[in-house]
Scaffold this motif. Structure first.
Motif: not given
Lengths: 113, 110
Positions: A5-19
């Motif tokens: 399994x993978x999480x999250x399945x979808x993500x929108x983030x802004x430039x410069x943020x850690x993910x």
């Protein structure tokens, strides 16, 4: 599907943020991999792991780090996300007998705005 | 890593026609795997070829490994709409790492 399994399945983030993306497997496979998939490039290996705390770089590792503190979890971190890291990320495991084929998770679609 | 070229990048066939995708390397490969990825899905293992000149069949799919182990092919006989997807070849390296080709996208219409 080897219990991946993978999480999250979808993500929108802004430039410069850690993910951080998580890959979880339930069958104690030793080898785990992170790929990114982009149009025209197929799948490219980012990092892989051959055991707890044993990791190594793939062909496109710049801007990414990984950690594996438990057999079942393999984390991919984008320290400071950039738009060029917008992609679909797949985790995979390799069986260690027979053909050593890989089984993939469902993927995470990451968009960096 | 081991680089492979896949051709064609895209093919559109009518149902019932045959389809072939080719995978070429400039270096000798120890073995090669093939994967299929349906639209919106994840890659799924199809087969592994190991021996020079090896031919393996899975129903309508025929996989070949060249005599020099530098190329491989996947042939689908009488395509069906269920064959739609992208087909990847992937040589295997150390630590079971795979180097994926760019893939061939197959579209099948009635």
């Amino acid at each position: 599907d080897a219990g991946i399994t993978q999480s999250p399945r979808h993500k929108v983030t802004e430039t410069g943020t850690p993910v951080t993306l998580r890959c979880h497997q339930t069958e104690n496979h030793r080898y785990m991999y992170w790929y990114r998939q982009d149009p025209g490039h197929g799948l490219r290996l980012i990092h892989y792991s051959y055991g707890v705390k044993d990791t190594d770089k793939g062909e496109v590792s710049d801007g990414y780090s990984v950690s594996r503190s438990k057999t079942e979890d393999f984390l991919l971190t984008l320290e400071s996300a950039t738009s060029s890291q917008t992609s679909v990320y797949f985790c995979a495991i390799s069986v260690t007998s027979g053909t050593y084929e890989q089984y993939f998770g469902p993927g995470t679609r990451l968009t960096v705005t | 890593g081991q680089q492979v070229m896949q051709i064609p990048q895209y093919q559109h066939v009518q149902e019932g026609e045959d389809f072939t995708t080719y995978c070429n390397s400039s270096t000798t490969l120890s073995n090669i795997q093939w994967y299929k990825q349906r639209p919106g899905g994840h890659p799924v293992f199809l087969i592994q070829l190991v021996k020079s000149g090896e031919v393996k069949k899975q129903k309508r799919l025929t996989f070949q490994f060249g005599e020099a182990k530098k190329n491989s092919s996947l042939h689908i006989t009488a395509t069906q709409t269920t064959d739609v997807g992208t087909y990847f070849c992937a040589p295997t390296g150390t630590a079971s790492k795979l180097t994926f080709g760019t893939g061939t996208r197959l579209q099948v219409t009635l």
